[in-house]
Write a protein that holds these residues in place. Sequence first.
Motif, PDB file in Angstrom:
ATOM      1  N   GLN B   7       0.831  -1.213   0.000  1.00  0.00           N
ATOM      2  CA  GLN B   7       0.000   0.000   0.000  1.00  0.00           C
ATOM      3  C   GLN B   7       0.860   1.257   0.000  1.00  0.00           C
ATOM      4  OE1 GLN B   7      -3.040   0.046  -0.832  1.00  0.00           O
ATOM      5  NE2 GLN B   7      -2.984  -2.181  -0.818  1.00  0.00           N
ATOM      6  N   LEU B   9       3.908   1.514  -1.172  1.00  0.00           N
ATOM      7  CA  LEU B   9       4.552   1.591  -2.491  1.00  0.00           C
ATOM      8  C   LEU B   9       3.605   2.206  -3.516  1.00  0.00           C
ATOM      9  CD1 LEU B   9       7.306   0.773  -3.560  1.00  0.00           C
ATOM     10  CD2 LEU B   9       6.456  -1.542  -3.888  1.00  0.00           C
ATOM     11  N   LEU B  10       2.344   1.765  -3.495  1.00  0.00           N
ATOM     12  CA  LEU B  10       1.358   2.286  -4.429  1.00  0.00           C
ATOM     13  C   LEU B  10       1.032   3.751  -4.118  1.00  0.00           C
ATOM     14  CD1 LEU B  10      -1.041  -0.799  -4.658  1.00  0.00           C
ATOM     15  CD2 LEU B  10       0.523   0.021  -6.426  1.00  0.00           C
ATOM     16  N   ARG B  13       3.815   5.947  -5.305  1.00  0.00           N
ATOM     17  CA  ARG B  13       3.773   6.098  -6.753  1.00  0.00           C
ATOM     18  C   ARG B  13       2.664   7.049  -7.173  1.00  0.00           C
ATOM     19  NH1 ARG B  13       2.269   1.250 -10.433  1.00  0.00           N
ATOM     20  NH2 ARG B  13       0.350   1.715  -9.329  1.00  0.00           N
TER      21      ARG B  13
END
Lengths: 108, 240
Positions: B7, B9-10, B13
């Motif tokens: 989560q 990481l997303l 991004r």
Amino acid sequence: MTSRDSEDVLGTAAAWRAAGETVALATVVETWGSSPRPAGSRMAVTASGRMAGSVSGGCIEGAVADAAKQTMATGAPQLLDFGISDERAWEVGLACGGKLKVFVEKLS
Amino acid sequence: MTPEILQRLLADRDAGRPVALLTRLTDGRQCLWPDDACPGALAEAAAAALRDDTARTVSLDGEPWFVHPHNPPLRLIVVGAVHVAQALVPMAARLGFAVTVVDPRRAFATEERFEGVTLSTDWPDEAMDALRPDARTAVVTLTHDPKLDDPALERALKSPAFYIGALGSRRTHAKRVARLKEMGFDDAAIARIHAPVGLDIEAVTAPEIALSILAEIVAVRRGAAIATKKAASAPGAAAA
């Protein structure tokens, strides 16, 4: 407009996981010679057989998916070695050329 | 990978924050740099991986760690909401670019013509000031109108954009070069502009022109010899 499409393996994996699938991630961590995909290339697979992304030009995806099933069952990550240590050593990987290592982990 | 790492990481991004995922390959232990406290040697490797946009394996206390950079997408700024832009934008998105189309002419920059695309109807120099092209940004001007293209090119030349391309014939570009020189740009600066834009594949249709432009952007980004050859034969470079 951004690249939330076929290249978005992580987003796809997260969506599969959120939908209740059992998911594993495979990542190229090291390459030697003419490996088709660079380190960092990812593939996501599900226990139900779905697949997104790639870790080679299609040569080792089947073997990686098999290993991923094991990782999804046990939860234990694996570091897989593919390549040609001598000319007749291992058929898998021959067609693509080069050598590579693939890390396989379960999305817990 | 834990749900928490995934989560974050997303989220990083989606927010456009550069982050490196560090994985100990012996047991799958992970941390995110720079947010987590990672051992010094790993922090250095993470910073280098993000800088080079290249993943690598490093050894720490005899154990291999995979250092995986996650940079925000490359950006493409398209000046001119014209027919070629309509072909260029979806192709660029498929190649992983975050695209913004700039055109103050509201008849061109419409949601109907560019569904779901980030549009700016500011004057190109103001739009460029807001967008602040960096070394991971490509800029392409497509309007054929010096009033719109020139202010965008002026800002692009003052930025570290990794690619600058301008649509127009060699004759059009020769006039453009003269105007840019009047603005004070020297030959070396003007030679950064790829014009006529795109690889020479005899493109005719809008999608073909879009393909030639994107092929050139990829070639420049990857350091392909073909891009160097094209740049060297451009009038801007010939005059240098």
